[in-house]
Design an enzyme around this catalytic site. Sequence first.
Site, PDB file in Angstrom:
ATOM      1  N   ARG A  68     -12.864  10.987  -5.647  1.00 21.04           N
ATOM      2  CA  ARG A  68     -11.986  11.853  -4.862  1.00 21.04           C
ATOM      3  C   ARG A  68     -10.791  11.045  -4.374  1.00 21.04           C
ATOM      4  O   ARG A  68     -10.883  10.291  -3.408  1.00 21.04           O
ATOM      5  CB  ARG A  68     -12.771  12.460  -3.683  1.00 21.04           C
ATOM      6  CG  ARG A  68     -13.880  13.386  -4.144  1.00 21.04           C
ATOM      7  CD  ARG A  68     -14.623  14.006  -2.980  1.00 21.04           C
ATOM      8  NE  ARG A  68     -15.359  13.024  -2.190  1.00 21.04           N
ATOM      9  CZ  ARG A  68     -16.571  12.577  -2.484  1.00 21.04           C
ATOM     10  NH1 ARG A  68     -17.189  13.019  -3.561  1.00 21.04           N
ATOM     11  NH2 ARG A  68     -17.174  11.699  -1.711  1.00 21.04           N
ATOM     12  N   ASP A  70      -7.039   9.949  -2.864  1.00 16.49           N
ATOM     13  CA  ASP A  70      -6.285  10.244  -1.642  1.00 16.49           C
ATOM     14  C   ASP A  70      -5.007  11.010  -1.944  1.00 16.49           C
ATOM     15  O   ASP A  70      -4.571  11.117  -3.092  1.00 16.49           O
ATOM     16  CB  ASP A  70      -5.889   8.927  -0.940  1.00 16.49           C
ATOM     17  CG  ASP A  70      -7.079   8.151  -0.415  1.00 16.49           C
ATOM     18  OD1 ASP A  70      -8.143   8.754  -0.216  1.00 16.49           O
ATOM     19  OD2 ASP A  70      -6.928   6.936  -0.203  1.00 16.49           O
ATOM     20  N   TYR A 150      -8.685   1.279 -11.288  1.00 16.74           N
ATOM     21  CA  TYR A 150      -7.366   1.701 -10.814  1.00 16.74           C
ATOM     22  C   TYR A 150      -6.313   0.662 -11.191  1.00 16.74           C
ATOM     23  O   TYR A 150      -6.611  -0.533 -11.312  1.00 16.74           O
ATOM     24  CB  TYR A 150      -7.348   1.833  -9.292  1.00 16.74           C
ATOM     25  CG  TYR A 150      -7.990   3.068  -8.737  1.00 16.74           C
ATOM     26  CD1 TYR A 150      -7.235   4.188  -8.414  1.00 16.74           C
ATOM     27  CD2 TYR A 150      -9.356   3.119  -8.502  1.00 16.74           C
ATOM     28  CE1 TYR A 150      -7.817   5.324  -7.875  1.00 16.74           C
ATOM     29  CE2 TYR A 150      -9.952   4.248  -7.967  1.00 16.74           C
ATOM     30  CZ  TYR A 150      -9.170   5.357  -7.652  1.00 16.74           C
ATOM     31  OH  TYR A 150      -9.760   6.478  -7.125  1.00 16.74           O
ATOM     32  N   ARG A 238      -6.310   0.625  -1.585  1.00 16.02           N
ATOM     33  CA  ARG A 238      -5.059   0.428  -0.854  1.00 16.02           C
ATOM     34  C   ARG A 238      -5.205  -0.668   0.201  1.00 16.02           C
ATOM     35  O   ARG A 238      -4.260  -1.426   0.465  1.00 16.02           O
ATOM     36  CB  ARG A 238      -4.621   1.737  -0.217  1.00 16.02           C
ATOM     37  CG  ARG A 238      -4.198   2.781  -1.246  1.00 16.02           C
ATOM     38  CD  ARG A 238      -3.982   4.133  -0.608  1.00 16.02           C
ATOM     39  NE  ARG A 238      -2.976   4.051   0.440  1.00 16.02           N
ATOM     40  CZ  ARG A 238      -2.832   4.964   1.411  1.00 16.02           C
ATOM     41  NH1 ARG A 238      -3.649   6.012   1.468  1.00 16.02           N
ATOM     42  NH2 ARG A 238      -1.884   4.825   2.314  1.00 16.02           N
TER      43      ARG A 238
END
Length: 317
Positions: A68, A70, A150, A238
Site C-alpha cells: 500500500r 503512500d 523500490y 522515505r
Amino acid sequence: MSEQPVPPEPAVPAPTEPLLRIRLGIAYDGAPFAGWATQPSAPTVQGVLEAGLALVLRRPARLTVAGRTDAGVHARGQVAHLDVTAVEWEGLRRRDTGDPADALLRRLRGVLGRVLGELGPHAAGAVVVHSAAIAPDGFDARFSALWRRYSYRIADPAAGRDPLRRGSTLWHPEPLDVDALNAAADAVTGVGDFLSFCKPREHATTVRDLRRFSFTREADGVVVADVEADAFCHHMVRGLVGAALQTGDGRRDTGWLRERLDARIRDSSIRLAPPHPLVLEEVAYPADHELAARADATRARRDPLEPRPRNGDGQPF
C-alpha cells in the site's frame, strides 16, 4: 513498501461454486492520488481501480495489494488480486471467444478512462492494468510476496535538473558522495528493527529484512537508490533515503544510520525524503507450489498479537 492501515477484508460474492483468484499487474503515476488505500474523501489508486472493476463486474469488488503505497508514490510493478466466480470470469467474453483475461484488460481500459476522466485532465492515463491472469492455488498478492523493490531518483548539482523528470526526481541542492551513501546504507542492511525510520502501526512489528540498500550514479549523473526488503513499514523507504542523504552531503558521518537503527527511537532527526521520486519497481513471489506456505508464514509473522522478536538480552531487535 510503505504500508498503510489495513483496509477491510476483500468483498466477494456468495457463490455456489469455487472462486477464481485473479492476479493483476498494475502501474500508476501516484501524483493525482492520496496513496493506494481507499479513503472516503480523496481519490486513491485502489478507489479508482475498484470503481472500474465494479462497472465491469456489476457488483462491488475489493482488491488485495502487494504494497500500500503512500500519497504521491508511483508504481511500475504493483501486484493485486481479486476473487471472481467462474461464471463472472467466463462472462467477460460476452460475444468474444478469446481469453477472458484479454477481455478484462480491454474493458478495464475503457472504464478506467471514464473513472479517471472524472478526476480531471491531470489524472488521465494515470493508472494502467497491464496484465491479468488466473493465479495459482495459494496465491495472495500481499502475503505470498517474497520481497518488494523500490527505486528513488536524486539529481544533485552534478546531474543538473531535467524539468521533464521533475515529477519523479528529487532535486538535491548539495553534491552527493555515492561512496558515503553506500557506506551508510550497507551498515543497516539485513534483519533489524526499523522503528527509527518508519511510522509503526499499533501492536505491529517493525522488524524487517532489508535485503538491499544501495546507491548508483547513472550515466546522466542522477543518483538512484535501490531498496529491497521482505516488506516495508509505513514511510520506511522515505525515512531511510532521507537519512542517507544527510550522510551523502556531509551533514552526518557514515555511521549515523546505524546509530539511529540501534537507538530504535523515532525523532525529528529522521527527515522523510519527498514521495514523488519513489517508485515500486517489482514484487517477487516464490514458485507456485510454495505460494500457500509462504502466505501462511508471512501471516504468522505479521500477526499483531505476536510478541516482537528479541535478542539475547531479552530486548526487541
